[in-house]
Design a protein around this motif. Structure first.
Motif, short mmCIF file in Angstrom:
data_model
loop_
_atom_site.label_atom_id
_atom_site.label_comp_id
_atom_site.label_asym_id
_atom_site.label_seq_id
_atom_site.Cartn_x
_atom_site.Cartn_y
_atom_site.Cartn_z
N MET A 40 0.83 -1.21 0.00
CA MET A 40 0.00 0.00 0.00
C MET A 40 0.86 1.26 0.00
N ARG A 41 2.08 1.15 0.52
CA ARG A 41 3.04 2.26 0.57
C ARG A 41 2.52 3.48 1.34
N VAL A 42 1.79 3.24 2.42
CA VAL A 42 1.34 4.36 3.25
C VAL A 42 2.22 4.52 4.48
N VAL A 43 3.03 3.49 4.76
CA VAL A 43 4.05 3.56 5.81
C VAL A 43 5.35 3.06 5.18
N PRO A 44 6.50 3.51 5.69
CA PRO A 44 7.76 2.98 5.15
C PRO A 44 7.79 1.45 5.27
N GLY A 45 8.38 0.80 4.28
CA GLY A 45 8.41 -0.66 4.23
C GLY A 45 8.94 -1.32 5.49
N THR A 46 9.90 -0.70 6.16
CA THR A 46 10.46 -1.30 7.37
C THR A 46 9.46 -1.30 8.53
N PHE A 47 8.42 -0.45 8.42
CA PHE A 47 7.40 -0.39 9.48
C PHE A 47 6.20 -1.28 9.19
N ALA A 48 6.18 -1.95 8.05
CA ALA A 48 5.00 -2.75 7.66
C ALA A 48 4.68 -3.83 8.69
N ARG A 49 5.69 -4.58 9.14
CA ARG A 49 5.44 -5.65 10.11
C ARG A 49 4.97 -5.09 11.45
N PRO A 50 5.65 -4.09 12.03
CA PRO A 50 5.16 -3.53 13.30
C PRO A 50 3.74 -2.95 13.17
N VAL A 51 3.46 -2.28 12.06
CA VAL A 51 2.12 -1.73 11.85
C VAL A 51 1.10 -2.87 11.79
N ALA A 52 1.45 -3.95 11.11
CA ALA A 52 0.54 -5.11 11.03
C ALA A 52 0.27 -5.69 12.41
N TYR A 53 1.29 -5.79 13.24
CA TYR A 53 1.09 -6.28 14.61
C TYR A 53 0.15 -5.37 15.40
N ALA A 89 -9.38 3.89 6.04
CA ALA A 89 -9.99 4.61 4.92
C ALA A 89 -8.99 5.57 4.28
N VAL A 90 -8.27 6.31 5.10
CA VAL A 90 -7.27 7.25 4.58
C VAL A 90 -6.17 6.49 3.85
N GLY A 91 -5.71 5.39 4.45
CA GLY A 91 -4.67 4.58 3.81
C GLY A 91 -5.12 4.03 2.47
N ILE A 92 -6.35 3.58 2.40
CA ILE A 92 -6.88 3.05 1.14
C ILE A 92 -6.95 4.15 0.09
N VAL A 96 -4.93 3.95 -3.37
CA VAL A 96 -5.66 3.91 -4.64
C VAL A 96 -5.29 5.10 -5.52
N ARG A 97 -5.13 6.27 -4.92
CA ARG A 97 -4.74 7.46 -5.70
C ARG A 97 -3.37 7.30 -6.33
N ARG A 98 -2.52 6.50 -5.71
CA ARG A 98 -1.19 6.23 -6.27
C ARG A 98 -1.25 5.16 -7.36
N GLY A 99 -2.41 4.57 -7.53
CA GLY A 99 -2.56 3.54 -8.56
C GLY A 99 -2.21 2.14 -8.09
N GLU A 100 -2.07 1.95 -6.79
CA GLU A 100 -1.76 0.62 -6.26
C GLU A 100 -2.96 -0.30 -6.45
N ARG A 101 -2.72 -1.54 -6.77
CA ARG A 101 -3.77 -2.54 -6.95
C ARG A 101 -3.62 -3.63 -5.90
N THR A 102 -3.26 -3.24 -4.70
CA THR A 102 -3.04 -4.17 -3.60
C THR A 102 -4.34 -4.89 -3.25
N LYS A 109 -7.43 -13.97 2.86
CA LYS A 109 -6.99 -14.04 1.46
C LYS A 109 -8.08 -13.52 0.54
N SER A 110 -7.71 -12.56 -0.26
CA SER A 110 -8.64 -11.99 -1.22
C SER A 110 -7.85 -11.52 -2.44
N THR A 111 -8.47 -11.60 -3.59
CA THR A 111 -7.84 -11.09 -4.80
C THR A 111 -8.44 -9.74 -5.20
N THR A 112 -9.45 -9.28 -4.45
CA THR A 112 -10.10 -8.01 -4.76
C THR A 112 -9.19 -6.85 -4.38
N PRO A 113 -8.83 -6.02 -5.36
CA PRO A 113 -7.98 -4.87 -5.04
C PRO A 113 -8.73 -3.86 -4.17
#
Length: 181
Positions: A40-53, A89-92, A96-102, A109-113
């Motif tokens: 999604m690139r809304v947080v720096p990549g190194t923070f992805a795991r801590p944010v997920a926790y 909502a803000v992260g989404i 989406v505005r950046r064109g991410e299809r995450t 598990k979902s394939t819906t962007p």
């Protein structure tokens, strides 16, 4: 308002229980969620795991808080849910505005962007948290039959929210379903 509060507690409880549980069913499920946070690139990549926790811990906490039969606990749960949903909502929107299809990993598990339907869903859920908190604060007592109906209504509504991607997919033309994946 008590019945509204009961329905809202169940709806929010079901949504966040499903959300947390589907991210914790196994290491691969949690890793997929971390990957989606990173993509999604809304947080720096190194923070992805801590944010997920933090997200999963907050989701589990919300479930506990809305389940406790104490008004203060429910209001706290609704408040945390509203903040988390607003952040989602803000992260989404940013993603989406950046064109991410995450893919949406909201409920496993979902394939819906991620897209506008997810933002609308989160705004709806924020409204539910507001109604739930207001209903909880205006408590006057309930009868068992009414409480049961409100609980079932909230649980069913929560299940529908969890299944929203699948429901929306049912109404997409076949060609749109192929391109959404």
């Amino acid at each position: 308002m008590d019945y509204v509060a009961i329905a809202c507690r169940l709806l929010i409880g079901v949504v966040f229980a499903a959300s947390a549980a589907t991210k914790l069913v196994g290491p691969s499920a949690f890793t997929a969620f971390v990957t989606s946070v990173r993509q999604m690139r809304v947080v720096p990549g190194t923070f992805a795991r801590p944010v997920a926790y933090v997200v999963v811990a907050a989701e589990a906490l919300i479930v506990v808080l809305v389940a406790v039969p104490y008004a203060g606990s429910a209001v706290a749960g609704f408040a945390i849910a509203a903040v988390l949903l607003a952040a989602f909502a803000v992260g989404i929107v940013i993603s989406v505005r950046r064109g991410e299809r995450t893919p949406c990993r909201c409920f496993g598990k979902s394939t819906t962007p991620l897209g506008p339907v997810h933002v609308v869903r989160n705004i709806f859920l924020i409204c539910v948290t507001i109604a739930g908190a207001a209903g909880t604060l205006g408590s006057a007592g309930v009868d068992l039959a009414g409480a049961a109906v409100a609980a079932v209504a909230g649980a069913v509504a929560g299940a529908l929210v969890v299944a929203l991607d699948d429901i929306v997919d049912l109404f997409r033309p076949a060609t749109s379903r192929q391109s959404a994946r």
